[in-house]
Write a protein that holds these residues in place. Structure first.
Motif, PDB file in Angstrom:
ATOM      1  N   LEU A   6       0.846  -1.192   0.000  1.00 44.81           N
ATOM      2  CA  LEU A   6       0.000   0.000   0.000  1.00 44.81           C
ATOM      3  C   LEU A   6       0.877   1.235   0.000  1.00 44.81           C
ATOM      4  N   LEU A   7       0.544   2.172  -0.875  1.00 41.81           N
ATOM      5  CA  LEU A   7       1.210   3.468  -0.893  1.00 41.81           C
ATOM      6  C   LEU A   7       0.183   4.509  -0.483  1.00 41.81           C
ATOM      7  N   MET A   8       0.280   4.980   0.746  1.00 39.41           N
ATOM      8  CA  MET A   8      -0.580   6.049   1.229  1.00 39.41           C
ATOM      9  C   MET A   8      -0.033   7.331   0.593  1.00 39.41           C
ATOM     10  N   LEU A   9      -0.838   7.994  -0.213  1.00 36.96           N
ATOM     11  CA  LEU A   9      -0.380   9.133  -1.001  1.00 36.96           C
ATOM     12  C   LEU A   9      -1.082  10.409  -0.544  1.00 36.96           C
ATOM     13  N   ALA A  10      -0.299  11.318   0.029  1.00 33.95           N
ATOM     14  CA  ALA A  10      -0.844  12.572   0.553  1.00 33.95           C
ATOM     15  C   ALA A  10      -0.319  13.748  -0.263  1.00 33.95           C
ATOM     16  N   HIS A  11      -1.106  14.804  -0.279  1.00 32.32           N
ATOM     17  CA  HIS A  11      -0.639  16.044  -0.896  1.00 32.32           C
ATOM     18  C   HIS A  11       0.261  16.751   0.106  1.00 32.32           C
ATOM     19  N   GLY A  12       1.327  17.332  -0.399  1.00 35.68           N
ATOM     20  CA  GLY A  12       2.182  18.132   0.480  1.00 35.68           C
ATOM     21  C   GLY A  12       1.412  19.361   0.924  1.00 35.68           C
ATOM     22  N   ALA A  13       1.746  19.884   2.076  1.00 35.79           N
ATOM     23  CA  ALA A  13       1.068  21.073   2.599  1.00 35.79           C
ATOM     24  C   ALA A  13       2.032  21.839   3.477  1.00 35.79           C
ATOM     25  N   ASP A  14       1.774  23.122   3.587  1.00 34.26           N
ATOM     26  CA  ASP A  14       2.598  23.954   4.461  1.00 34.26           C
ATOM     27  C   ASP A  14       2.293  23.700   5.936  1.00 34.26           C
ATOM     28  N   ASP A  15       1.132  23.175   6.199  1.00 35.69           N
ATOM     29  CA  ASP A  15       0.699  22.937   7.574  1.00 35.69           C
ATOM     30  C   ASP A  15       1.339  21.653   8.095  1.00 35.69           C
ATOM     31  N   PRO A  16       2.182  21.743   9.122  1.00 36.04           N
ATOM     32  CA  PRO A  16       2.832  20.535   9.642  1.00 36.04           C
ATOM     33  C   PRO A  16       1.844  19.513  10.209  1.00 36.04           C
ATOM     34  N   GLU A  17       0.656  19.946  10.591  1.00 39.09           N
ATOM     35  CA  GLU A  17      -0.342  19.008  11.106  1.00 39.09           C
ATOM     36  C   GLU A  17      -0.826  18.047  10.023  1.00 39.09           C
ATOM     37  N   VAL A  18      -0.839  18.501   8.774  1.00 39.49           N
ATOM     38  CA  VAL A  18      -1.225  17.624   7.671  1.00 39.49           C
ATOM     39  C   VAL A  18      -0.213  16.491   7.558  1.00 39.49           C
ATOM     40  N   HIS A  19       1.077  16.829   7.617  1.00 37.13           N
ATOM     41  CA  HIS A  19       2.114  15.804   7.547  1.00 37.13           C
ATOM     42  C   HIS A  19       2.021  14.870   8.748  1.00 37.13           C
ATOM     43  N   GLN A  20       1.831  15.426   9.913  1.00 36.22           N
ATOM     44  CA  GLN A  20       1.754  14.620  11.127  1.00 36.22           C
ATOM     45  C   GLN A  20       0.568  13.659  11.074  1.00 36.22           C
ATOM     46  N   THR A  21      -0.581  14.150  10.642  1.00 36.72           N
ATOM     47  CA  THR A  21      -1.767  13.302  10.534  1.00 36.72           C
ATOM     48  C   THR A  21      -1.540  12.184   9.518  1.00 36.72           C
ATOM     49  N   SER A  22      -0.915  12.508   8.402  1.00 33.75           N
ATOM     50  CA  SER A  22      -0.635  11.494   7.375  1.00 33.75           C
ATOM     51  C   SER A  22       0.276  10.403   7.923  1.00 33.75           C
ATOM     52  N   TRP A  23       1.343  10.801   8.608  1.00 32.35           N
ATOM     53  CA  TRP A  23       2.261   9.822   9.195  1.00 32.35           C
ATOM     54  C   TRP A  23       1.548   8.985  10.260  1.00 32.35           C
ATOM     55  N   GLN A  24       0.682   9.604  11.048  1.00 32.75           N
ATOM     56  CA  GLN A  24      -0.040   8.858  12.089  1.00 32.75           C
ATOM     57  C   GLN A  24      -0.980   7.822  11.477  1.00 32.75           C
ATOM     58  N   LEU A  25      -1.682   8.183  10.405  1.00 29.61           N
ATOM     59  CA  LEU A  25      -2.559   7.223   9.730  1.00 29.61           C
ATOM     60  C   LEU A  25      -1.758   6.031   9.205  1.00 29.61           C
ATOM     61  N   CYS A  26      -0.637   6.329   8.585  1.00 30.81           N
ATOM     62  CA  CYS A  26       0.217   5.278   8.045  1.00 30.81           C
ATOM     63  C   CYS A  26       0.736   4.377   9.162  1.00 30.81           C
ATOM     64  N   GLU A  27       1.198   4.971  10.240  1.00 35.70           N
ATOM     65  CA  GLU A  27       1.750   4.198  11.354  1.00 35.70           C
ATOM     66  C   GLU A  27       0.672   3.340  12.023  1.00 35.70           C
ATOM     67  N   ARG A  28      -0.527   3.865  12.153  1.00 31.83           N
ATOM     68  CA  ARG A  28      -1.625   3.070  12.736  1.00 31.83           C
ATOM     69  C   ARG A  28      -1.946   1.860  11.873  1.00 31.83           C
ATOM     70  N   LEU A  29      -1.958   2.069  10.564  1.00 31.24           N
ATOM     71  CA  LEU A  29      -2.225   0.940   9.680  1.00 31.24           C
ATOM     72  C   LEU A  29      -1.108  -0.096   9.793  1.00 31.24           C
ATOM     73  N   ARG A  30       0.132   0.347   9.839  1.00 34.04           N
ATOM     74  CA  ARG A  30       1.255  -0.589  10.020  1.00 34.04           C
ATOM     75  C   ARG A  30       1.105  -1.377  11.320  1.00 34.04           C
ATOM     76  N   ASN A  31       0.715  -0.687  12.397  1.00 33.79           N
ATOM     77  CA  ASN A  31       0.558  -1.358  13.688  1.00 33.79           C
ATOM     78  C   ASN A  31      -0.603  -2.342  13.684  1.00 33.79           C
TER      79      ASN A  31
END
Length: 106
Positions: A6-31
């Motif tokens: 699976l490739l979780m594909l997110a749009h880049g954003a200036d808001d660091p919360e977008v990146h953090q949320t994307s990484w958290q979703l990916c990490e939860r799925l991995r777990n």
């Protein structure tokens, strides 16, 4: 038969919360599904970028890839940028069966 990568594909954003949320979703799925190969990549100049991530998956022996758009604002269907990326990646990596899922959204 092995599950597709699976490739979780997110749009880049200036808001660091977008990146953090994307990484958290990916990490939860991995777990939750440790037997799956789950990677995250960002469009629009973010890192890691999808082409390098897919090249790594292909070199690691992946035979099937599902691109899962993370569209945290609308989630109706994959946008044109994602479907164009999938077409390009399919040409670059003919050894992979590449599909695009419906987006994960709000």
């Amino acid at each position: 038969m092995a599950a597709p990568a699976l490739l979780m594909l997110a749009h880049g954003a200036d808001d660091p919360e977008v990146h953090q949320t994307s990484w958290q979703l990916c990490e939860r799925l991995r777990n939750n599904r440790p037997n799956l190969s789950v990677e995250l990549a960002f469009l629009d100049g973010g890192t890691p970028e999808p082409q390098a991530t897919v090249a790594t998956l292909a070199a690691g022996g992946a035979a099937e890839l599902v691109i899962v758009p993370l569209d945290l604002s609308r989630a109706i269907e994959a946008d044109d940028q994602t479907t164009e990326l999938a077409a390009t990646l399919s040409q670059t990596h003919p050894e992979l069966s590449i599909q695009v899922s419906r987006p994960v959204g709000p």
